[in-house]
Design a protein around this motif. Structure first.
Motif: not given
Length: 141
Positions: A79-91, A106-118
């Protein structure tokens, strides 16, 4: 002399603005919908049947295909940073495919995601790590 001082002072500001445009953070909720994964950690994906991610921002869910296996997971927004996103480990399903390197990346990179940019266009988004390094480039499907 005044002109030289003016240009010396303006140069850092102009360079900073140019760099900030390429580093523009964006609202993670803009990820709503289906996106093809076109690049993983700087490596273009050059095969048919691109891996994809489909974001359901209202339910905070993510599902897709890593190139071989289907996956489901959840996402967390800040809620404090609209660009922040984390992805939980996938099934994921457990099919064995001849080449699993793209999917593993892809699966390894998903675990490291912390934000989104244009991205470079309105149909492109970039998922980044804590330091802003590009992990995944997504193209609107």
């Amino acid at each position: 002399m005044k002109r030289v001082i003016f240009y010396v002072l303006m140069l850092p500001m102009i360079l900073g603005m140019m760099m900030s445009c390429s580093e523009a953070k964006t609202d993670a909720k803009k990820l709503e919908g289906k996106w093809n994964v076109t690049e993983v950690k700087g490596e273009k994906i050059l095969k048919e049947g691109l891996p994809y991610m489909e974001f359901d921002m209202a339910q905070k869910k993510l599902h897709g295909n890593g190139g071989c296996n289907m996956f489901n997971t959840s996402i967390t927004l800040d809620d404090n940073d609209v660009s922040a996103i984390t992805i939980a480990p996938a099934a994921a399903t457990m099919m064995a495919c001849p080449d699993m390197t793209v999917e593993d990346s892809i699966f390894k990179a998903m675990g490291d995601v912390k934000g989104v940019k244009a991205g470079s266009s309105e149909n492109e988004m970039v998922l980044v790590d804590q330091a802003g390094n590009v992990l995944l480039v997504l193209s609107k499907n």
